[in-house]
Design an enzyme around this catalytic site. Structure first.
Site, PDB file in Angstrom:
ATOM      1  N   LYS A 172      -2.560   7.684 -11.993  1.00  0.00           N
ATOM      2  CA  LYS A 172      -2.273   6.425 -11.302  1.00  0.00           C
ATOM      3  C   LYS A 172      -2.630   6.534  -9.820  1.00  0.00           C
ATOM      4  O   LYS A 172      -3.192   5.602  -9.228  1.00  0.00           O
ATOM      5  CB  LYS A 172      -0.798   6.058 -11.457  1.00  0.00           C
ATOM      6  CG  LYS A 172      -0.358   4.799 -10.669  1.00  0.00           C
ATOM      7  CD  LYS A 172      -1.086   3.555 -11.125  1.00  0.00           C
ATOM      8  CE  LYS A 172      -0.756   2.326 -10.279  1.00  0.00           C
ATOM      9  NZ  LYS A 172       0.643   1.891 -10.358  1.00  0.00           N
ATOM     10  N   LEU A 173      -2.323   7.666  -9.202  1.00  0.00           N
ATOM     11  CA  LEU A 173      -2.667   7.841  -7.785  1.00  0.00           C
ATOM     12  C   LEU A 173      -4.174   7.918  -7.594  1.00  0.00           C
ATOM     13  O   LEU A 173      -4.714   7.372  -6.626  1.00  0.00           O
ATOM     14  CB  LEU A 173      -1.984   9.080  -7.221  1.00  0.00           C
ATOM     15  CG  LEU A 173      -0.458   9.009  -7.139  1.00  0.00           C
ATOM     16  CD1 LEU A 173       0.117  10.313  -6.602  1.00  0.00           C
ATOM     17  CD2 LEU A 173      -0.007   7.830  -6.285  1.00  0.00           C
TER      18      LEU A 173
END
Length: 293
Positions: A172-173
């Site tokens: 996600k990052l």
């Protein structure tokens, strides 16, 4: 299964309404000032709880949908936190955007308390949450994911198992770095084009017909052309938080952050000027010449 949710914000509200209306599950939620109005979900049968522990005690699945690692850690480990009251065999589904190292620690705490933990950060927008069409990037044991798939199916279009615990938040990052990075770069270019008097529709059309065609352009074009920010209700302060989480993750792994440092610096200017609650599309205006004066 009885479902609990902590964090009924822009994304969490959509999750809650679909768990109830599409999934048909009973739902408890943490009554918190940061929630969106909860009349709709209460009308669908949701039950408010005073503490995270109360939510956990009532639930087989506890969904977390809060801002980041400090909030997740407080919810899990606080005096009235989830770990203090989790049911044996219950599953925590962390849909927040958080640091992988923190996720691993929270997973250990929940495992010692008798539960299981998966990280399941979301991609897509609040509109998709409302429609029950979120995508999830899930890290954790496959059997734990399989246990909660019926709940996840009520508010998602796609669920990808991306690896062990922590890999959901890691990806996600990475995803948000690329997405926010693209939009920050585009907003800076759009601001310069506007300062030079370039027709905004021509600017968008030229990019769309060449190397600038992208999801970033699709999301920012309504603001570039007609100052419509509602297609991406994502605060600049949250965008900066995600970029800085990416930088922290990169520092921990020894990766370079040259470009990420520049994106963070660009986002820091409006945040430090007290404009962090502006939506990301509004960077097109905030980056214009003289905008901060």
């Amino acid at each position: 299964m009885h479902v609990g949710i902590i964090g009924v914000g822009l994304m969490g509200h959509g999750i809650a309404r679909n768990v109830l209306s599409r999934g048909g599950f009973a739902l408890s939620f943490l009554d918190h000032p940061g929630n969106q109005p909860t009349d709709e979900i209460v009308g669908l049968g949701a039950r408010p709880c005073a503490t995270s522990a109360e939510v956990a005690a009532a639930s087989d699945v506890v969904i977390l949908c809060v801002t980041g690692s400090p909030q997740v850690e407080a919810i899990i480990t606080g005096a009235d936190g989830v770990a203090s009251a989790i049911r044996p065999g219950a599953v925590v589904v962390d849909c927040s955007t958080a640091l992988p190292e923190s996720t691993l620690r929270m997973g250990e705490i929940i495992a010692k308390a008798g539960g299981a933990y998966i990280d399941a950060p979301m991609t897509r927008t609040a509109k998709h949450a409302h429609e029950g069409k979120l995508n999830l990037l899930v890290g954790g044991a496959a059997e734990t994911l399989d246990k909660v798939r019926p709940v996840l199916a009520s508010f998602t279009e796609k669920v990808d198992h991306v690896g062990p615990l922590g890999h959901g938040h890691r990806l996600k990052l990475l995803h948000n770095y690329v997405s926010v990075g693209f939009m920050t770069l585009l907003a800076e270019a759009a601001a310069q084009a506007a300062d030079a008097g370039v027709d905004p529709q021509v600017f968008v059309d030229v990019l769309a017909g060449g190397g600038g065609a992208s999801a970033a352009l699709d999301r920012l074009a309504p603001y570039i052309v007609s100052q419509d920010r509602e297609g991406l209700p994502f605060a600049v302060s949250n965008a900066q938080k995600d970029i800085d989480y990416y930088r922290a993750m990169s520092d921990a792994s020894g990766a370079q952050t040259v470009v990420a440092d520049g994106v963070s610096a660009a986002l820091a200017k409006p945040v430090e000027a007290g404009l962090g609650e502006a939506y990301v599309p509004e960077l097109v205006k905030l980056f214009r010449k003289g905008a901060g004066s």
